[in-house]
Design a protein around this motif. Structure first.
Motif: not given
Length: 305
Positions: A26, A38, A35, A40, A15, A56, A21, A17
């Motif tokens: 976050y 969407d 970040w 990095y 995952d 992405r 995160g 995200e």
């Protein structure tokens, strides 16, 4: 300015995200890591070139695929290969979570967190030196204060490059912090003793650049004992270096107060624990204690503990 697009295929489940995160706490920016939208982003320093990597997700958790765009001047195939390898390491794309998930299936609290954060991989710092300095900076202060100092030291001593009108920073080289005066480091809101630690460690790593390089056959305890010889490095700091900087799968920071509070709440009905009791209890998760630690902290950061 050159631009190269390449793809990364992480080990499923992955995952993107959740992993980014967790890595950035976050936040839209956490030190050298960005970040937003969407994507990095991380500024990489390769052979004195400052390259921007933007990543992405173009796949799914079960069929993960990442698109990576590398920007820089006079990009060579070597630059692209190095940049891709570094991003794969930071984002933990090669990790296989299946054995860990199977091993904790009957551990209700942890298994529940693994379901909630399914596909979360363990992200790393770019280098062991980065992990060590950040762990020292984070000693005995809150996460927010550590974040503030982290940003200040990176912006003061890290290399900078502008891409698309935005400033990006690389983590400072050892020589940059080795040359910093204690007075200048103190201006970055750290204590005099912590400034001494940062400066002293950086001087040693500048003189001995291979000091933090270890092979697979080196035992975790052997590494911890060696690293603890550095002034300012205790067992807690060394254990986090194992997890974040060296990617060891069976490390466990028994001296971490937040981790102790999580264990007492989840497993011991708020009964206080000694460090030796934490160490003994954690062996139920061996040889995947670093993953267990990561998922516990992920749950804690999201208010699930």
């Amino acid at each position: 300015m050159n631009r190269v697009v390449t793809n990364i295929f992480p080990e499923a489940p992955y995952d993107f995200e959740l992993t980014v995160g967790y890595h950035t706490y976050y936040r839209s920016r956490y030190g050298t890591d960005y970040w937003e939208d969407d994507k990095y982003r991380r500024l990489l320093e390769i052979d004195n070139k400052l390259l921007l990597a933007s990543v992405r997700s173009t796949g799914t958790v079960e069929q993960p695929e990442l698109e990576m765009v590398i920007e820089g001047t006079s990009l060579s195939p070597y630059d692209v290969t190095r940049a891709k390898s570094q991003i794969e390491w930071i984002l933990g794309t090669s990790q296989d979570l299946r054995q860990f998930y199977e091993s904790i299936f009957d551990d209700d609290p942890l298994n529940n967190f693994c379901q909630s954060f399914y596909g979360l991989h363990l992200p790393h710092t770019l280098s062991a030196y980065e992990a060590l300095i950040l762990a020292v900076l984070g000693q005995q202060i809150s996460t927010n204060v550590a974040h503030s100092i982290r940003t200040l030291i990176i912006e003061k001593y890290g290399s900078i490059a502008k891409y698309n009108g935005m400033d990006y920073y690389a983590f400072p080289k050892p020589i940059s912090l080795a040359k910093a005066s204690l007075e200048d480091l103190r201006l970055l809101k750290m204590s005099y003793r912590k400034a001494e630690y940062i400066n002293g460690i950086s001087q040693i790593i500048t003189d001995q650049p291979d000091l933090l390089e270890f092979e697979e056959y080196h035992d975790n305890n052997e590494i911890v004992s060696k690293i603890m010889q550095l002034r300012g490095v205790g067992r807690w700091t060394a254990q986090w270096l194992l997890i974040k900087g060296l990617g060891r799968m069976d490390a466990f920071p028994v001296g971490d107060l937040a981790l102790k509070q999580m264990l007492t709440k989840l497993y011991f009905d708020q009964t206080p624990l000694k460090e030796v009791e934490m160490e003994t209890f954690s062996k139920r998760w061996s040889p995947w204690r670093s993953y267990a630690t990561t998922y516990l902290f992920a749950a804690n950061r999201q208010g699930l503990i």
